[in-house]
Scaffold this motif. Sequence first.
Motif, short mmCIF file in Angstrom:
data_model
loop_
_atom_site.label_atom_id
_atom_site.label_comp_id
_atom_site.label_asym_id
_atom_site.label_seq_id
_atom_site.Cartn_x
_atom_site.Cartn_y
_atom_site.Cartn_z
N VAL A 60 -16.38 34.28 -17.39
CA VAL A 60 -15.90 35.58 -17.85
C VAL A 60 -16.25 36.57 -16.76
O VAL A 60 -17.40 36.69 -16.36
CB VAL A 60 -16.55 35.98 -19.19
N GLY A 61 -15.26 37.28 -16.27
CA GLY A 61 -15.47 38.18 -15.15
C GLY A 61 -14.96 37.51 -13.88
O GLY A 61 -14.03 36.73 -13.93
N LEU A 114 -15.85 43.83 -20.63
CA LEU A 114 -15.64 42.40 -20.81
C LEU A 114 -16.36 41.85 -22.04
O LEU A 114 -16.00 40.78 -22.54
CB LEU A 114 -16.11 41.64 -19.57
N ALA A 122 -25.17 34.79 -19.71
CA ALA A 122 -24.74 35.74 -18.68
C ALA A 122 -25.64 35.64 -17.47
O ALA A 122 -26.86 35.50 -17.61
CB ALA A 122 -24.75 37.16 -19.23
N LEU A 142 -19.99 34.73 -25.98
CA LEU A 142 -20.57 34.19 -24.74
C LEU A 142 -21.73 33.26 -25.05
O LEU A 142 -22.46 33.46 -26.03
CB LEU A 142 -21.09 35.34 -23.87
N LEU A 165 -20.71 34.97 -18.65
CA LEU A 165 -20.36 36.22 -18.01
C LEU A 165 -21.07 36.30 -16.66
O LEU A 165 -22.27 36.03 -16.57
CB LEU A 165 -20.79 37.40 -18.88
N ALA A 190 -18.48 45.36 -16.85
CA ALA A 190 -19.13 44.32 -17.64
C ALA A 190 -19.10 44.66 -19.13
O ALA A 190 -18.83 43.79 -19.97
CB ALA A 190 -20.57 44.12 -17.17
#
Length: 123
Positions: free
Chosen positions: A36-37, A48, A57, A54, A12, A45
């Motif tokens: 992601v993003g 998401l 991040a 995940l 992320l 966030a």
Amino acid sequence: MTERDFSGLKILVVEDEAMISMMIEDMLLDHGVDVVGPAGGVAQAMTLLDGVALDGALLDVNLGGEKSFPVADALAQKGVRIVFTTGYGEAGVIGRYPDARTLQKPFVAADLVEALSYFRDRD
């Protein structure tokens, strides 16, 4: 997977500066990361995070005046590793998130590769 190939990692990205966000995304994609993003703020966030597994991040600490700590708290509850990206050093985050890493802005690709190793190496 080679040392510089991070295929399969799902990371992320939370960054409010569009140019920095694009740079980070390009660097991650160059190393096979599934991005992601990116999210530009806390609310985006948090959206998401729903239903996504995940590996890590990258969180900018300061998102246009709001802190990314609510996102970090949600990620920590899920056991997701966090690397904070900040121009202010680790002083504001290390006490609250002792297991997180800090990536000092501005950073270069080699610094990001080191952060990716932290996400991959789940001892």
